[in-house]
Design a protein around this motif. Structure first.
Motif, PDB file in Angstrom:
ATOM      1  N   ARG A  27       0.846  -1.216   0.000  1.00  0.00           N
ATOM      2  CA  ARG A  27       0.000   0.000   0.000  1.00  0.00           C
ATOM      3  C   ARG A  27       0.871   1.251   0.000  1.00  0.00           C
ATOM      4  N   GLU A  28       1.925   1.222   0.841  1.00  0.00           N
ATOM      5  CA  GLU A  28       2.836   2.384   0.871  1.00  0.00           C
ATOM      6  C   GLU A  28       3.541   2.554  -0.476  1.00  0.00           C
ATOM      7  N   SER A  29       3.643   1.469  -1.242  1.00  0.00           N
ATOM      8  CA  SER A  29       4.256   1.555  -2.575  1.00  0.00           C
ATOM      9  C   SER A  29       3.231   2.003  -3.607  1.00  0.00           C
ATOM     10  N   GLY A  30       2.045   2.365  -3.146  1.00  0.00           N
ATOM     11  CA  GLY A  30       1.045   2.972  -4.028  1.00  0.00           C
ATOM     12  C   GLY A  30       0.003   2.018  -4.585  1.00  0.00           C
ATOM     13  N   LEU A  31       0.017   0.743  -4.185  1.00  0.00           N
ATOM     14  CA  LEU A  31      -0.972  -0.206  -4.724  1.00  0.00           C
ATOM     15  C   LEU A  31      -2.275  -0.098  -3.941  1.00  0.00           C
ATOM     16  N   ARG A  32      -3.379   0.059  -4.673  1.00  0.00           N
ATOM     17  CA  ARG A  32      -4.677   0.088  -3.985  1.00  0.00           C
ATOM     18  C   ARG A  32      -5.199  -1.345  -3.939  1.00  0.00           C
ATOM     19  N   ILE A  33      -5.269  -1.876  -2.718  1.00  0.00           N
ATOM     20  CA  ILE A  33      -5.655  -3.285  -2.552  1.00  0.00           C
ATOM     21  C   ILE A  33      -6.994  -3.324  -1.853  1.00  0.00           C
ATOM     22  N   GLU A  34      -7.986  -3.867  -2.550  1.00  0.00           N
ATOM     23  CA  GLU A  34      -9.295  -3.949  -1.904  1.00  0.00           C
ATOM     24  C   GLU A  34      -9.625  -5.418  -1.714  1.00  0.00           C
ATOM     25  N   GLY A 208      10.153  -4.034 -12.421  1.00  0.00           N
ATOM     26  CA  GLY A 208      11.137  -2.966 -12.203  1.00  0.00           C
ATOM     27  C   GLY A 208      10.500  -1.751 -11.547  1.00  0.00           C
ATOM     28  N   GLN A 209       9.300  -1.398 -12.019  1.00  0.00           N
ATOM     29  CA  GLN A 209       8.595  -0.231 -11.442  1.00  0.00           C
ATOM     30  C   GLN A 209       8.256  -0.467  -9.977  1.00  0.00           C
ATOM     31  N   LEU A 210       7.716  -1.662  -9.698  1.00  0.00           N
ATOM     32  CA  LEU A 210       7.326  -1.951  -8.318  1.00  0.00           C
ATOM     33  C   LEU A 210       8.557  -1.990  -7.412  1.00  0.00           C
ATOM     34  N   LEU A 211       9.634  -2.614  -7.903  1.00  0.00           N
ATOM     35  CA  LEU A 211      10.832  -2.734  -7.071  1.00  0.00           C
ATOM     36  C   LEU A 211      11.423  -1.355  -6.770  1.00  0.00           C
ATOM     37  N   SER A 212      11.367  -0.458  -7.741  1.00  0.00           N
ATOM     38  CA  SER A 212      11.942   0.863  -7.445  1.00  0.00           C
ATOM     39  C   SER A 212      11.064   1.603  -6.436  1.00  0.00           C
ATOM     40  N   ARG A 213       9.732   1.378  -6.478  1.00  0.00           N
ATOM     41  CA  ARG A 213       8.866   1.995  -5.453  1.00  0.00           C
ATOM     42  C   ARG A 213       9.162   1.399  -4.074  1.00  0.00           C
ATOM     43  N   ILE A 214       9.335   0.072  -4.011  1.00  0.00           N
ATOM     44  CA  ILE A 214       9.613  -0.565  -2.712  1.00  0.00           C
ATOM     45  C   ILE A 214      10.956  -0.067  -2.170  1.00  0.00           C
ATOM     46  N   ASP A 215      11.965   0.034  -3.040  1.00  0.00           N
ATOM     47  CA  ASP A 215      13.268   0.584  -2.610  1.00  0.00           C
ATOM     48  C   ASP A 215      13.068   1.971  -2.009  1.00  0.00           C
ATOM     49  N   GLY A 216      12.213   2.776  -2.667  1.00  0.00           N
ATOM     50  CA  GLY A 216      11.937   4.134  -2.187  1.00  0.00           C
ATOM     51  C   GLY A 216      11.280   4.111  -0.821  1.00  0.00           C
ATOM     52  N   VAL A 217      10.306   3.218  -0.634  1.00  0.00           N
ATOM     53  CA  VAL A 217       9.613   3.131   0.668  1.00  0.00           C
ATOM     54  C   VAL A 217      10.613   2.733   1.756  1.00  0.00           C
ATOM     55  N   VAL A 288      14.732  18.860  11.446  1.00  0.00           N
ATOM     56  CA  VAL A 288      14.771  17.510  10.884  1.00  0.00           C
ATOM     57  C   VAL A 288      13.337  17.175  10.480  1.00  0.00           C
ATOM     58  N   VAL A 289      13.117  16.884   9.199  1.00  0.00           N
ATOM     59  CA  VAL A 289      11.737  16.629   8.757  1.00  0.00           C
ATOM     60  C   VAL A 289      11.647  15.269   8.067  1.00  0.00           C
ATOM     61  N   PRO A 290      10.482  14.594   8.215  1.00  0.00           N
ATOM     62  CA  PRO A 290      10.332  13.291   7.556  1.00  0.00           C
ATOM     63  C   PRO A 290      10.204  13.443   6.042  1.00  0.00           C
ATOM     64  N   ILE A 291      10.554  12.380   5.341  1.00  0.00           N
ATOM     65  CA  ILE A 291      10.432  12.388   3.876  1.00  0.00           C
ATOM     66  C   ILE A 291       9.264  11.482   3.521  1.00  0.00           C
ATOM     67  N   GLU A 292       8.326  11.982   2.735  1.00  0.00           N
ATOM     68  CA  GLU A 292       7.149  11.159   2.457  1.00  0.00           C
ATOM     69  C   GLU A 292       7.409  10.159   1.336  1.00  0.00           C
ATOM     70  N   LYS A 293       8.014  10.581   0.274  1.00  0.00           N
ATOM     71  CA  LYS A 293       8.294   9.670  -0.846  1.00  0.00           C
ATOM     72  C   LYS A 293       9.690   9.937  -1.363  1.00  0.00           C
ATOM     73  N   MET A 294      10.314   8.865  -1.911  1.00  0.00           N
ATOM     74  CA  MET A 294      11.663   9.029  -2.430  1.00  0.00           C
ATOM     75  C   MET A 294      11.835   8.061  -3.599  1.00  0.00           C
ATOM     76  N   MET A 295      12.381   8.505  -4.697  1.00  0.00           N
ATOM     77  CA  MET A 295      12.694   7.567  -5.780  1.00  0.00           C
ATOM     78  C   MET A 295      14.173   7.706  -6.090  1.00  0.00           C
ATOM     79  N   LEU A 296      14.904   6.606  -5.884  1.00  0.00           N
ATOM     80  CA  LEU A 296      16.365   6.717  -6.000  1.00  0.00           C
ATOM     81  C   LEU A 296      16.814   6.464  -7.430  1.00  0.00           C
TER      82      LEU A 296
END
Ligand code: AMP
Length: 296
Positions: A27-34, A208-217, A288-296
């Motif tokens: 879900r944090e990687s952006g997948l809407r799971i119902e 590849g797309q999903l893995l890069s999102r998971i790496d970011g999370v 010091v602030v949290p980072i919401e999303k990151m794509m490396l």
């Protein structure tokens, strides 16, 4: 349901310790799971991936066979599976930082324990016979491994075996059964695995797309954005104190000649001690602030 080969298939634990945390990661990687708790599968509404909710000890098989291209599973389950198969059909892509536990040998409180040789000639009950056997063989301990499917902590009370080898998280279950941990066989956490079977171009791109999102999370979990002000002579010392920060941005402060703002992404935890050291080195206005999303 026919398998849709234009979508990615991800095997997850249906119920148990990793189940909710695995869904949260996706879900944090952006997948809407119902999907309800009792569903066997679910379609991500906004991403070409189907989730398969299965028993955790089936996940290594499904991924090795290529029925699911990806899976999230505990290292304990994965290593036990790998010891029983001739060929490795999966690769571990990432440690996910949840589901931490240890596979430990435990002894009853009343029995003296003087090191691993105390296990010689003894019976040890476990659901992880291959990992336990490897541990004993490496230490040249000749003990009898008794396989149980669950409720291993009951083995001493039922006089099935005086020792057990089981997963320990908080240790509360061992304590409640009058047992104490004496050896660690494996430290485990959830990992992301991928089949070694080749994927077609389309699904390779989706993976590849999903893995890069998971790496970011995973990267954002530890990372923080840090901002501070410093005079020119303090800059070198201050930047060397920033944990896990590469190439910080340094900007001149308007109306304060010789003073700069330092901005950096710190890819390690930022503790209060670090802030105190930064202040001691001449930093001021530290944020010091949290980072919401990151794509490396
Ligand atoms: P605890 O009392 O927190 O030490 O948990 C021990 C019980 O939970 C044992 O019955 C274990 O088999 C089970 N357990 C602990 N951690 C895990 C895990 N990561 N995955 C599956 N089962 C676990």
């Amino acid at each position: 349901m026919l398998v849709d080969r234009s979508r990615l298939h991800i095997a997850l634990q249906r119920s148990g310790r990793l189940s909710d945390l695995s869904r949260d990661l996706l879900r944090e990687s952006g997948l809407r799971i119902e999907a309800g708790k009792n569903s066997l599968s679910a379609r991500a509404a906004n991403f070409p991936a189907d989730l398969m909710f299965v028993r955790d000890d089936d996940i290594p098989t499904f991924v090795s066979d290529g029925a699911c291209e990806l899976g999230i599973v505990g290292q304990n389950v994965l290593e036990e599976f790998a010891l029983g198969s001739n060929e490795r059909g999966f690769d571990v892509l990432a440690e996910l930082g949840f589901g931490q536990c240890s596979l430990r040998i435990a002894a009853p409180e009343r029995l003296p324990y003087e090191g691993v040789q105390s296990l010689s000639g003894q019976r040890i009950a476990t659901s992880y016979p291959r990992l336990l056997r490897r541990f004993l063989d490496e230490r040249k301990v000749d003990a009898e491994v008794v396989q149980m499917k669950g409720a291993v902590e009951l083995a001493p009370r039922l006089e099935i075996a005086p020792y057990i080898c089981d997963l320990v998280s908080t240790g509360a279950t061992l304590e409640a059964n009058g047992l104490r941990p004496v050896e660690t066989v494996l430290n485990s956490q959830a990992v992301l695995i991928r089949t070694r079977k080749p994927l077609d171009e389309e699904r390779e791109a989706i993976a590849g797309q999903l893995l890069s999102r998971i790496d970011g999370v995973l990267a954002t979990k530890e990372s923080k954005y840090i901002m501070l002000n410093a005079s020119e002579e303090a800059l070198e010392r201050i930047t060397s104190l920033l944990p896990g920060a590469e190439a910080p941005t340094i900007l001149p402060l308007h109306g304060r000649p010789g003073h700069f703002a330092v901005h950096a992404v710190c890819q390690e935890s930022v503790f209060w001690e670090t802030l105190q050291k930064l202040k001691g080195a001449g930093a001021s206005a530290i944020l010091v602030v949290p980072i919401e999303k990151m794509m490396l």
